[in-house]
Scaffold this motif. Sequence first.
Motif, PDB file in Angstrom:
ATOM      1  N   VAL A 109      25.262  -3.272 -18.743  1.00  0.00           N
ATOM      2  CA  VAL A 109      25.954  -4.187 -17.921  1.00  0.00           C
ATOM      3  C   VAL A 109      26.026  -5.521 -18.472  1.00  0.00           C
ATOM      4  CG1 VAL A 109      25.937  -5.210 -15.531  1.00  0.00           C
ATOM      5  CG2 VAL A 109      25.127  -2.629 -15.965  1.00  0.00           C
ATOM      6  N   PRO A 110      27.071  -5.915 -18.987  1.00  0.00           N
ATOM      7  CA  PRO A 110      27.067  -7.296 -19.636  1.00  0.00           C
ATOM      8  C   PRO A 110      26.485  -8.529 -18.908  1.00  0.00           C
ATOM      9  CG  PRO A 110      29.157  -5.955 -20.052  1.00  0.00           C
ATOM     10  CD  PRO A 110      28.552  -5.225 -18.832  1.00  0.00           C
ATOM     11  N   GLY A 111      25.819  -9.093 -19.343  1.00  0.00           N
ATOM     12  CA  GLY A 111      25.105 -10.495 -18.689  1.00  0.00           C
ATOM     13  C   GLY A 111      23.999 -10.005 -17.765  1.00  0.00           C
ATOM     14  N   THR A 112      23.679  -8.787 -17.894  1.00  0.00           N
ATOM     15  CA  THR A 112      22.525  -8.293 -16.887  1.00  0.00           C
ATOM     16  C   THR A 112      21.352  -7.428 -17.465  1.00  0.00           C
ATOM     17  OG1 THR A 112      24.332  -8.184 -15.172  1.00  0.00           O
ATOM     18  CG2 THR A 112      21.960  -7.192 -14.538  1.00  0.00           C
ATOM     19  N   PRO A 113      20.671  -8.169 -18.094  1.00  0.00           N
ATOM     20  CA  PRO A 113      19.505  -7.657 -18.783  1.00  0.00           C
ATOM     21  C   PRO A 113      18.336  -7.120 -17.771  1.00  0.00           C
ATOM     22  CG  PRO A 113      18.980  -9.969 -18.631  1.00  0.00           C
ATOM     23  CD  PRO A 113      20.373  -9.627 -18.215  1.00  0.00           C
ATOM     24  N   LEU A 114      17.732  -5.861 -18.498  1.00  0.00           N
ATOM     25  CA  LEU A 114      16.800  -5.206 -17.593  1.00  0.00           C
ATOM     26  C   LEU A 114      15.645  -5.894 -17.656  1.00  0.00           C
ATOM     27  CD1 LEU A 114      15.499  -2.733 -16.056  1.00  0.00           C
ATOM     28  CD2 LEU A 114      15.102  -1.710 -18.034  1.00  0.00           C
ATOM     29  N   THR A 115      15.012  -6.756 -16.250  1.00  0.00           N
ATOM     30  CA  THR A 115      13.790  -7.438 -16.507  1.00  0.00           C
ATOM     31  C   THR A 115      12.904  -6.702 -15.894  1.00  0.00           C
ATOM     32  OG1 THR A 115      14.306  -8.156 -14.110  1.00  0.00           O
ATOM     33  CG2 THR A 115      15.243  -9.552 -16.069  1.00  0.00           C
ATOM     34  N   GLY A 116      11.524  -7.193 -15.871  1.00  0.00           N
ATOM     35  CA  GLY A 116      10.346  -6.465 -15.207  1.00  0.00           C
ATOM     36  C   GLY A 116      10.351  -6.356 -13.715  1.00  0.00           C
ATOM     37  N   ASN A 117      10.989  -7.276 -13.120  1.00  0.00           N
ATOM     38  CA  ASN A 117      11.221  -7.333 -11.559  1.00  0.00           C
ATOM     39  C   ASN A 117      12.338  -6.296 -11.365  1.00  0.00           C
ATOM     40  OD1 ASN A 117       9.280  -8.821 -10.752  1.00  0.00           O
ATOM     41  ND2 ASN A 117      10.336 -10.682 -10.775  1.00  0.00           N
ATOM     42  N   MET A 118      13.390  -6.133 -12.311  1.00  0.00           N
ATOM     43  CA  MET A 118      14.434  -5.181 -11.907  1.00  0.00           C
ATOM     44  C   MET A 118      13.822  -3.887 -12.171  1.00  0.00           C
ATOM     45  SD  MET A 118      18.170  -4.440 -13.820  1.00  0.00           S
ATOM     46  CE  MET A 118      18.578  -6.095 -13.259  1.00  0.00           C
ATOM     47  N   LEU A 119      12.806  -3.443 -12.854  1.00  0.00           N
ATOM     48  CA  LEU A 119      12.197  -2.220 -13.262  1.00  0.00           C
ATOM     49  C   LEU A 119      11.411  -2.133 -12.126  1.00  0.00           C
ATOM     50  CD1 LEU A 119      11.613   0.162 -15.144  1.00  0.00           C
ATOM     51  CD2 LEU A 119       9.751  -1.083 -16.052  1.00  0.00           C
ATOM     52  N   ARG A 120      10.511  -3.027 -11.624  1.00  0.00           N
ATOM     53  CA  ARG A 120       9.761  -2.781 -10.336  1.00  0.00           C
ATOM     54  C   ARG A 120      10.549  -2.300  -8.976  1.00  0.00           C
ATOM     55  NH1 ARG A 120       7.669  -7.658 -12.869  1.00  0.00           N
ATOM     56  NH2 ARG A 120       5.792  -7.164 -13.860  1.00  0.00           N
ATOM     57  N   GLN A 121      11.794  -2.968  -9.038  1.00  0.00           N
ATOM     58  CA  GLN A 121      12.576  -2.761  -7.962  1.00  0.00           C
ATOM     59  C   GLN A 121      13.023  -1.364  -7.922  1.00  0.00           C
ATOM     60  OE1 GLN A 121      13.394  -4.700  -4.908  1.00  0.00           O
ATOM     61  NE2 GLN A 121      13.645  -2.482  -4.293  1.00  0.00           N
ATOM     62  N   ALA A 122      13.602  -0.758  -9.166  1.00  0.00           N
ATOM     63  CA  ALA A 122      13.889   0.446  -9.427  1.00  0.00           C
ATOM     64  C   ALA A 122      12.830   1.439  -9.061  1.00  0.00           C
ATOM     65  CB  ALA A 122      14.398   0.566 -11.029  1.00  0.00           C
ATOM     66  N   LEU A 123      11.771   1.125  -9.282  1.00  0.00           N
ATOM     67  CA  LEU A 123      10.420   2.023  -8.812  1.00  0.00           C
ATOM     68  C   LEU A 123      10.613   2.144  -7.349  1.00  0.00           C
ATOM     69  CD1 LEU A 123       7.915   3.424  -9.008  1.00  0.00           C
ATOM     70  CD2 LEU A 123       6.689   1.171  -9.143  1.00  0.00           C
ATOM     71  N   GLN A 124      10.508   0.955  -6.661  1.00  0.00           N
ATOM     72  CA  GLN A 124      10.416   0.956  -5.146  1.00  0.00           C
ATOM     73  C   GLN A 124      11.442   1.950  -4.643  1.00  0.00           C
ATOM     74  OE1 GLN A 124       7.492  -0.431  -4.302  1.00  0.00           O
ATOM     75  NE2 GLN A 124       8.661  -1.065  -2.504  1.00  0.00           N
ATOM     76  N   ASN A 125      12.855   1.946  -5.227  1.00  0.00           N
ATOM     77  CA  ASN A 125      13.895   2.458  -4.753  1.00  0.00           C
ATOM     78  C   ASN A 125      13.588   3.975  -5.169  1.00  0.00           C
ATOM     79  OD1 ASN A 125      15.125   0.039  -4.277  1.00  0.00           O
ATOM     80  ND2 ASN A 125      16.670   0.315  -5.742  1.00  0.00           N
ATOM     81  N   ALA A 126      13.067   4.310  -6.099  1.00  0.00           N
ATOM     82  CA  ALA A 126      12.817   5.889  -6.491  1.00  0.00           C
ATOM     83  C   ALA A 126      11.616   6.607  -5.894  1.00  0.00           C
ATOM     84  CB  ALA A 126      12.674   5.837  -8.121  1.00  0.00           C
ATOM     85  N   LEU A 127      11.082   5.824  -5.297  1.00  0.00           N
ATOM     86  CA  LEU A 127       9.965   6.317  -4.557  1.00  0.00           C
ATOM     87  C   LEU A 127      10.271   7.026  -3.096  1.00  0.00           C
ATOM     88  CD1 LEU A 127       6.925   3.982  -5.213  1.00  0.00           C
ATOM     89  CD2 LEU A 127       7.500   6.057  -6.343  1.00  0.00           C
ATOM     90  N   TYR A 128      11.505   6.551  -2.807  1.00  0.00           N
ATOM     91  CA  TYR A 128      11.914   7.214  -1.224  1.00  0.00           C
ATOM     92  C   TYR A 128      12.082   8.692  -1.413  1.00  0.00           C
ATOM     93  CZ  TYR A 128      12.541   2.745   0.754  1.00  0.00           C
ATOM     94  OH  TYR A 128      12.596   1.310   1.430  1.00  0.00           O
ATOM     95  N   GLY A 129      12.406   9.438  -2.624  1.00  0.00           N
ATOM     96  CA  GLY A 129      12.616  10.750  -2.679  1.00  0.00           C
ATOM     97  C   GLY A 129      12.606  11.215  -3.981  1.00  0.00           C
ATOM     98  N   ASP A 130      11.857  12.399  -4.161  1.00  0.00           N
ATOM     99  CA  ASP A 130      11.777  12.995  -5.479  1.00  0.00           C
ATOM    100  C   ASP A 130      12.749  13.008  -6.331  1.00  0.00           C
ATOM    101  OD1 ASP A 130       9.334  13.349  -4.368  1.00  0.00           O
ATOM    102  OD2 ASP A 130       9.330  15.570  -4.748  1.00  0.00           O
ATOM    103  N   ALA A 131      14.012  13.385  -5.642  1.00  0.00           N
ATOM    104  CA  ALA A 131      15.303  13.616  -6.457  1.00  0.00           C
ATOM    105  C   ALA A 131      15.515  11.997  -7.339  1.00  0.00           C
ATOM    106  CB  ALA A 131      16.568  13.553  -5.424  1.00  0.00           C
ATOM    107  N   ALA A 132      15.057  10.993  -7.083  1.00  0.00           N
ATOM    108  CA  ALA A 132      15.136   9.806  -7.773  1.00  0.00           C
ATOM    109  C   ALA A 132      14.313   9.697  -8.774  1.00  0.00           C
ATOM    110  CB  ALA A 132      15.309   8.613  -6.983  1.00  0.00           C
ATOM    111  N   PRO A 172       0.717  -1.285  -0.013  1.00  0.00           N
ATOM    112  CA  PRO A 172       0.091  -0.152   0.066  1.00  0.00           C
ATOM    113  C   PRO A 172       0.820   1.220   0.169  1.00  0.00           C
ATOM    114  CG  PRO A 172      -0.202  -1.101   2.058  1.00  0.00           C
ATOM    115  CD  PRO A 172       0.430  -2.001   1.176  1.00  0.00           C
ATOM    116  N   GLY A 173       2.041   1.260   0.605  1.00  0.00           N
ATOM    117  CA  GLY A 173       2.761   2.360   0.592  1.00  0.00           C
ATOM    118  C   GLY A 173       3.192   2.815  -0.615  1.00  0.00           C
ATOM    119  N   ALA A 174       3.624   1.994  -1.663  1.00  0.00           N
ATOM    120  CA  ALA A 174       3.838   2.329  -3.033  1.00  0.00           C
ATOM    121  C   ALA A 174       2.901   2.890  -3.843  1.00  0.00           C
ATOM    122  CB  ALA A 174       4.688   1.096  -3.676  1.00  0.00           C
ATOM    123  N   ALA A 175       1.826   2.060  -3.576  1.00  0.00           N
ATOM    124  CA  ALA A 175       0.266   2.741  -4.193  1.00  0.00           C
ATOM    125  C   ALA A 175      -0.029   3.975  -3.777  1.00  0.00           C
ATOM    126  CB  ALA A 175      -0.780   1.660  -3.892  1.00  0.00           C
TER     127      ALA A 175
END
Length: 515
Positions: free
Chosen positions: A314-337, A262-265
């Motif tokens: 990053v060689p050998g590290t594709p951007l996955t759906g879950n990586m994008l979702r985790q990037a969102l989680q990290n970014a929601l901590y502050g507007d600067a992200a 609920p926090g992310a939502a």
Amino acid sequence: MKNWTRKALVLTVSTAAAAGTLTAAVTPAAHSRPVGPVAAPLAWHPCEPPGGVVVPAGQECAELRVPLDYGDPGGRTVAVGVTRLRTDRPDARRGTLFVIPGGPGSSGVQRLAQKGEALRAATAGAYDLVSLDPRGVGSSTRANCRISEADRHLMTLRSWPAPDGSIAANTERSRRTAELCARNGGPVLRSFTTGNEVRDLDRLRGALGERKVSVWGSSYGSYVGAVYAQEHPARVDRLVLDSTGDPDPGRVAYGWLANMAPGAAERFPDFAAWAADPAREAEGLRLARRPGDVQPLFLALARELDRNPKVSDVPGTPLTGNMLRQALQNALYGDAAFAPLARLVKAAQDPQGRPSPAPDLARPMPDEDASLMVAAICNDVRWPGPATGYARRVAADRARYPLTAGMPASITPCAFWKHDGEPRPTRITDEGPSNVLMIQSLRDPATPYAGALKMRSALGARARMVTVEQGGHGMYLGNGNACGDRVVSDFLVTGKRPGRDTHCPNRPGAAGGVS
């Protein structure tokens, strides 16, 4: 950090009323006789820069030896790294302020390096600022489980379900991680608990020769601060709890993780409004014409990356759906992200683009960091076992909160964790001095407002809470609300709290006013 009700303890009051009450705990604590456990004198020396962070001039470090097991105080000891930044205005000094970092797993040495100068200025030199690296962190004694590299990525440690919602891989990974920690972590890993951090803080207080200390705890550190004040009420002068989770002793970290959905939502609309603002056009970061279109765009992109991960830089590290979702989680901590997240989305949308995931997403954690991250959330409380319906809860969570895709409800190593005896988390109550000030974002992605209200309710008349309209996690000297910063600084310097729970509007960088 809301589909939750916003009733209760946020009252609209005038600025005059907010100027109100002087707490009972205003006696300077600087030269009082110490009580409780006393450690050997600390040998201070200049700090090494932690993690590339520039250390302010004058920040010092030392090592504190503490019992591995406080039940056997004469037995084996472990090292806890401690740090201080003394007041630059000795005539204004009134005592020591403990700065307790979040996490679990954040470094107090690094926290003081990041916030020390701003905090010293905000409190007009009223305190020597002191912090520590909790056990398992930074310069303190560490441990490891020997977790495989493949299992030490943030997306696997956070147990993101598979694209179809399955948690079979999460379950097997969680089982083997718990088994490795039981086999290899030893008594040091099992000592990574909130209770021991509180005991270590009190040992540090004794080593400093202080009868009382004031405390500013952020995120998980606010829970540590609340427990410290519950266990040692006579040793706390003024207590600031910043971005606070639900203190329910039957859930603790398990409940904190669940509340991230609920926090992310509740926080996401801030990012959506930013990403749809016409001002983003010139920056090449506008994701949609209307805020309401940003979430469908993000969810569709994540599903596409589930099916077809995109080659990154990053060689050998594709951007996955879950990586994008985790990037969102990290970014929601502050507007600067927000801008880095929008750039990642744009690169993922571009057929010729090469996304650049942040290092904490693209690389595995060191074994000691991953082991600490697991142990610190598993040791404190007994989590639901593996046969208690995780798959059903994940399916319901994915449907209700698609941005987090079931991760906050998913199984973790804690479901298989082996405890030494029965964990007994401290119950936070309204018994104790009325010397607590809470500060909380209305839209916090990690410690949502609803959980903070439960801490506020538990503390009763001991506390006042200032709710800040600015979204994000970590409010004091963190997300740019001058009104909230002023209320906390005034409390730390003068002891004055609002007469009732209050509200600070979202006026970043402005003088602001309590309403």
